[in-house]
Design a protein around this motif. Structure first.
Motif, mmCIF file in Angstrom:
data_model
loop_
_atom_site.group_PDB
_atom_site.id
_atom_site.type_symbol
_atom_site.label_atom_id
_atom_site.label_comp_id
_atom_site.label_asym_id
_atom_site.label_seq_id
_atom_site.Cartn_x
_atom_site.Cartn_y
_atom_site.Cartn_z
ATOM 1 N N PRO A 110 0.818 -1.232 0.000
ATOM 2 C CA PRO A 110 0.000 0.000 0.000
ATOM 3 C C PRO A 110 0.846 1.275 0.000
ATOM 4 N N TYR A 111 1.957 1.258 0.738
ATOM 5 C CA TYR A 111 2.830 2.441 0.791
ATOM 6 C C TYR A 111 3.362 2.786 -0.602
ATOM 7 N N PHE A 112 3.869 1.791 -1.318
ATOM 8 C CA PHE A 112 4.467 2.061 -2.630
ATOM 9 C C PHE A 112 3.411 2.300 -3.706
ATOM 10 N N ARG A 113 2.228 1.714 -3.537
ATOM 11 C CA ARG A 113 1.147 1.993 -4.490
ATOM 12 C C ARG A 113 0.687 3.446 -4.366
ATOM 13 N N VAL A 128 8.515 0.037 -9.454
ATOM 14 C CA VAL A 128 9.503 -1.032 -9.365
ATOM 15 C C VAL A 128 9.338 -1.822 -8.074
ATOM 16 N N TYR A 129 8.976 -1.137 -6.988
ATOM 17 C CA TYR A 129 8.821 -1.820 -5.699
ATOM 18 C C TYR A 129 7.455 -2.495 -5.586
ATOM 19 N N ILE A 130 6.448 -1.922 -6.208
ATOM 20 C CA ILE A 130 5.139 -2.600 -6.236
ATOM 21 C C ILE A 130 5.292 -3.943 -6.953
ATOM 22 N N ILE A 131 5.992 -3.926 -8.085
ATOM 23 C CA ILE A 131 6.208 -5.149 -8.864
ATOM 24 C C ILE A 131 6.999 -6.168 -8.045
ATOM 25 N N ARG A 132 8.112 -5.713 -7.481
ATOM 26 C CA ARG A 132 8.997 -6.624 -6.747
ATOM 27 C C ARG A 132 8.280 -7.292 -5.582
ATOM 28 N N TYR A 133 7.592 -6.480 -4.782
ATOM 29 C CA TYR A 133 6.962 -7.043 -3.575
ATOM 30 C C TYR A 133 5.685 -7.810 -3.912
ATOM 31 N N SER A 134 4.997 -7.418 -4.976
ATOM 32 C CA SER A 134 3.797 -8.164 -5.389
ATOM 33 C C SER A 134 4.162 -9.558 -5.880
ATOM 34 N N LEU A 135 5.245 -9.664 -6.640
ATOM 35 C CA LEU A 135 5.705 -10.968 -7.114
ATOM 36 C C LEU A 135 6.108 -11.864 -5.943
ATOM 37 N N PHE A 136 6.791 -11.277 -4.990
ATOM 38 C CA PHE A 136 7.189 -12.067 -3.828
ATOM 39 C C PHE A 136 5.965 -12.539 -3.040
ATOM 40 N N LEU A 137 5.017 -11.632 -2.829
ATOM 41 C CA LEU A 137 3.816 -11.978 -2.076
ATOM 42 C C LEU A 137 2.998 -13.026 -2.816
#
Length: 427
Positions: free
Chosen positions: A374-377, A383-392
């Motif tokens: 939510p913070y990065f969205r 780049v961080y939304i993508i990275r953390y969404s893929l991990f999640l």
């Protein structure tokens, strides 16, 4: 002289309404026409209006420091000659009419905003810009060029890169109707290259960087040429033209070493770390990040501290990719120490994520869903939304929560399709 704009400037500066200034001299409606240059009043009327404002009508356009002195100051600011810029500012302030004359005051305040950025007085720069906005209707074509350019710079510092690009394009439009010098044109092209790079408009960024570089090279400006090579290195890396990217980085490094510019070397090695990471050369990436830290001596400014934390974040991710949890933990601790003196929610989230990850925290899923993504969205940090969404998504899949996993995977894929060339750091 445009008396109407000057009158409006001084009236607004003194906090007077049109009724208060016009009372007993002329009607407020007539004053409005004067201020909008819809009529030319009698000299006697102007003298009375100036007298009420406490300004000598005859001295308002005379006995002031030349615009050349202001431009000399601005040039020193643009080329980051801090000592010279400070001396010239002090000279200008000794001339009382610098702040009394409409045109000179506007130029002085516009240039002062950039000076404040140069000396890292960022909040004061924002405040000065906000105060100057009230005089926007008094600007002529030349003032509008500088106003749009400085506004673009303000937006850039605020992280509003697309807005910065739009404002700078407005400045470029105004530049066609006034005379600007080569160094000003190259500065405009360079700022356009910066803003388009940060907005991930790769082709325009390369175009503007090459335009700026051509002028800088023709004037043998090595420092600015190195800046352009760094931007080109970033953008060619995004295009996966790694040979061209490395060529520009090595040219920048050659110049930076020649002129002994530690700031450029710090930035350069950080970007080389990013490039090596993209090539999955993690040990090489770590080596470049550490080299960048060797040049991170001055942490007095917020910009330098932010970059320092970015480099720490890079070291954490590279050690994690090598399954070196000891090294990962070391750099997490180093980053956390620095956060005590320079709070950064973005970096706090990065560091906490990896800390929870290597310690196999049961709260990691909740942390990602409720805090990190939510913070990065909210800030469009793709780049961080993508990275953390893929991990999640992977984490949820392992728990057989397939529907929720798919939703985060879909989010990452959508952003990847729109922003496939993310990466690189510019200054």
């Amino acid at each position: 002289m445009e008396y109407g704009k000057a009158l409006r400037f001084h009236r607004v500066k003194q906090g007077l309404t049109q009724n208060q200034l016009a009372d007993g001299i002329i009607s407020a409606a007539y004053l409005s026409k004067i201020e909008n240059d819809q009529t030319v009043p009698a000299i006697e009327v102007l003298e009375l209006l100036y007298e009420r404002l406490g300004i000598d009508f005859n001295e308002s356009t005379l006995n002031h420091p030349s615009k050349e002195k202001l431009k000399e100051w601005y040039e020193a600011i643009v080329f980051k000659r801090k000592d010279e810029a400070k001396l010239l500012r002090d000279e200008l302030l000794q001339q009382k009419s610098t702040l009394d004359n409409h045109q000179l005051y506007i130029f002085y305040e516009l240039f002062r905003i950039r000076y404040l950025f140069l000396i890292n007085e960022v909040e004061e720069a924002y405040e000065t810009w906000e105060n100057l906005k009230q005089h926007k209707n008094t600007l002529d074509e030349e003032m509008k060029f500088y106003y749009q350019l400085i506004t673009g710079l303000v937006k850039y510092y605020k992280g509003e890169y697309n807005d910065a690009f739009q404002e700078l394009m407005e400045a470029k439009n105004y530049s066609t109707s006034i005379e600007i010098e080569d160094w000003e044109a190259s500065d405009l092209f360079y700022l356009l290259a910066l803003s388009t790079s940060q907005s991930n408009y790769i082709s325009p960024s390369i175009y503007y960087a090459e335009q700026a570089l051509e002028i800088y090279q023709s004037h043998y400006d090595l420092s600015k040429s190195a800046d352009c090579h760094i931007i080109l290195g970033i953008n060619f890396g995004r295009l996966q033209n790694y040979a061209k990217s490395l060529e520009n980085y090595h040219l920048a490094r050659k110049i930076a070493l020649q002129i002994n510019d530690s700031l450029k070397l710090k930035l350069l090695y950080n970007n080389l770390g990013v490039l090596e990471s993209r090539l999955d050369n993690h040990q090489s990436s770590i080596s470049y990040y550490k080299k960048s830290l060797e040049y991170s001596k001055d942490l007095s400014s917020s910009i330098n501290l932010y970059e320092f934390l970015n480099t720490i974040h890079g070291l954490i991710t590279e050690h994690y990719k090598l399954v070196d949890f000891k090294g990962c933990s070391h750099w997490i601790n180093e980053g956390m120490k620095k956060l005590s003196s320079y709070p950064s929610r973005q970096h706090e989230l990065h560091f906490e994520f990896y800390k929870m990850l290597i310690n196999d925290s049961p709260n990691l899923q909740e942390f990602l869903e409720e805090d990190v993504i939510p913070y990065f969205r909210e800030r469009n940090k793709y780049v961080y939304i993508i990275r953390y969404s893929l991990f999640l998504s992977d984490l949820l899949e392992k728990q057989r929560l397939y529907k929720k996993s798919t939703s985060y995977l879909r989010l990452a894929i959508q952003l990847l399709n729109k922003h496939s060339n993310l990466g690189g750091i510019v200054l």
